[in-house]
Design a protein around this motif. Structure first.
Motif, PDB file in Angstrom:
ATOM      1  N   ILE A  72      33.920  59.948  34.586  1.00  0.00           N
ATOM      2  CA  ILE A  72      34.961  60.738  33.909  1.00  0.00           C
ATOM      3  C   ILE A  72      36.160  60.938  34.827  1.00  0.00           C
ATOM      4  N   TRP A  73      35.909  61.265  36.095  1.00  0.00           N
ATOM      5  CA  TRP A  73      36.984  61.440  37.066  1.00  0.00           C
ATOM      6  C   TRP A  73      37.759  60.139  37.235  1.00  0.00           C
ATOM      7  N   PHE A  74      37.048  59.035  37.310  1.00  0.00           N
ATOM      8  CA  PHE A  74      37.644  57.715  37.440  1.00  0.00           C
ATOM      9  C   PHE A  74      38.582  57.430  36.266  1.00  0.00           C
ATOM     10  N   LEU A  75      38.129  57.712  35.053  1.00  0.00           N
ATOM     11  CA  LEU A  75      38.949  57.469  33.863  1.00  0.00           C
ATOM     12  C   LEU A  75      40.177  58.372  33.829  1.00  0.00           C
ATOM     13  N   LEU A  76      40.016  59.638  34.232  1.00  0.00           N
ATOM     14  CA  LEU A  76      41.162  60.548  34.260  1.00  0.00           C
ATOM     15  C   LEU A  76      42.206  60.102  35.282  1.00  0.00           C
ATOM     16  N   LEU A  77      41.759  59.637  36.442  1.00  0.00           N
ATOM     17  CA  LEU A  77      42.711  59.141  37.435  1.00  0.00           C
ATOM     18  C   LEU A  77      43.481  57.932  36.917  1.00  0.00           C
ATOM     19  N   GLY A  78      42.824  57.116  36.108  1.00  0.00           N
ATOM     20  CA  GLY A  78      43.487  55.946  35.548  1.00  0.00           C
ATOM     21  C   GLY A  78      44.690  56.293  34.688  1.00  0.00           C
ATOM     22  N   LEU A  79      44.724  57.506  34.160  1.00  0.00           N
ATOM     23  CA  LEU A  79      45.856  57.917  33.322  1.00  0.00           C
ATOM     24  C   LEU A  79      47.119  58.175  34.133  1.00  0.00           C
ATOM     25  N   VAL A  80      46.977  58.489  35.414  1.00  0.00           N
ATOM     26  CA  VAL A  80      48.147  58.879  36.210  1.00  0.00           C
ATOM     27  C   VAL A  80      48.383  57.967  37.415  1.00  0.00           C
ATOM     28  N   TYR A  81      47.746  56.821  37.465  1.00  0.00           N
ATOM     29  CA  TYR A  81      47.902  55.909  38.602  1.00  0.00           C
ATOM     30  C   TYR A  81      48.673  54.657  38.217  1.00  0.00           C
TER      31      TYR A  81
END
Length: 133
Positions: free
Chosen positions: A33-42
């Motif tokens: 989940i953390w990985f997917l959330l970071l993908g939104l802002v990277y």
């Protein structure tokens, strides 16, 4: 680093018979989940003579390419305590927002300068222009 962490979790899940599976799956799920959330802002941006390219550090296979002639305006936005983002407004007034937490203010200003050289309208609503480029 994130890919290494995911690999570590998968390796342990497959090859370590002593691991407590329920706790491991819970921790791994939080990591995903953390990985997917970071993908939104990277996101990061590239510019060629004819195209504006949007790529992602996490989801490296995802890439959006926009012809410069189809871009109506680009807006640099701030999200309070969140990362700065780029709003791309196309000629048909469809918008797309790309979060870019890895970019420093100087990089944003250099991007603005290069886009303006290519006659793409840029509205800066978040970065202080007094920062030295």
């Amino acid at each position: 680093m994130l890919w290494l962490i995911i690999g570590f979790f998968l390796w342990n899940l497959v090859f370590d018979p002593t691991i407590h599976r329920d706790a491991f799956i819970f921790i791994a799920g939080l990591g995903v989940i953390w990985f997917l959330l970071l993908g939104l802002v990277y996101h990061y941006f590239g510019l060629t003579v004819e195209y504006f390219v949007v790529s992602n550090h996490i989801f490296f296979w995802k890439r959006h390419v926009y012809p410069l002639s189809d871009i109506k305006e680009i807006v640099f936005e701030g999200n309070g305590k969140g990362p700065n983002s780029l709003r791309l407004i196309a000629g048909d007034y469809k918008t797309k927002i790309y979060g870019a937490s890895t970019l420093k203010d100087n990089t944003w200003l250099k991007l603005k300068e290069e886009l303006e050289k290519m006659e793409v309208p840029v509205r800066n609503e978040t970065i202080l222009e007094s920062i030295k480029v």
